[in-house]
Design a protein around this motif. Structure first.
Motif: not given
Length: 189
Positions: A82-84, A89-95, A178-180
């Motif tokens: 889950t950390a990976w 996901a944080k690089e792109l938006g919201e998991l 969900l993309p930023r």
């Protein structure tokens, strides 16, 4: 020089990912494979899954139109995995939703389209943990073989299906972001 056609429905995001730590976590938690999803979603009838983030049902809406998600009670059992996924996901938006899915040997996920407001807004990713012969995925008129240690974006907003030609289970981490910028890759700019 032969140039391969650019694919519209698949994008290799990363390869050579060390998935051994995720498989170790999974081996410790083998008892949590569930058949519930495969009993409810008929195209998934040859799969097992471990849900780590799920949709929250809203009044008067089908789950495919519900945007909110929550961690399941199993989430804490997979801290490395889950950390990976969270970091990526944080690089792109919201998991959003996250699950581990096992497709039985020589099994299929039958043709389907992921429909609803939830899917329209999100991008779908597959991280291949185990796929001895590679798993074949079709999306629209394109075919791609996914191999262990690869992370793929797929267009799940059109008809797609999967086959596992191997005599071993095919295991993927499947998650949505969900993309930023608010516009998934599968939609035109």
């Amino acid at each position: 020089n032969i140039s391969l056609p650019k694919m519209k429905n698949f994008r290799l995001i990363k390869s050579n990912i060390d998935v051994k730590p995720f498989l170790v976590e999974l081996a410790k938690n083998e008892d949590y494979w569930s058949q519930i999803r495969s009993q409810v979603v008929k195209v998934q009838r040859e799969t097992l899954n471990i849900p780590l983030r799920r949709g929250i049902k809203e009044e008067d809406k089908i789950i495919e139109d519900c945007h909110n998600t929550e961690k399941t009670e199993l989430y804490i059992l997979f801290p490395i995995l889950t950390a990976w996924v969270e970091s990526f996901a944080k690089e792109l938006g919201e998991l959003a939703r996250l699950m581990i899915v096992s497709l039985q040997p020589e099994g299929k996920v039958y043709p389907h389209t992921d429909f609803g407001e939830y899917y329209k807004a999100r991008d779908r990713y597959h991280l291949v943990l185990q796929s001895k012969s590679g798993s074949e995925m079709f999306s629209g008129d394109e075919k791609q073989t996914f191999k262990e240690g690869e992370l793929w974006w797929i267009n799940n907003k059109i008809k797609h299906e999967v086959s596992n030609p191997s005599k071993y289970p095919r295991i993927h981490i499947i998650f949505d972001v969900l993309p930023r910028n608010g516009r998934p890759k599968a939609q035109p700019a």
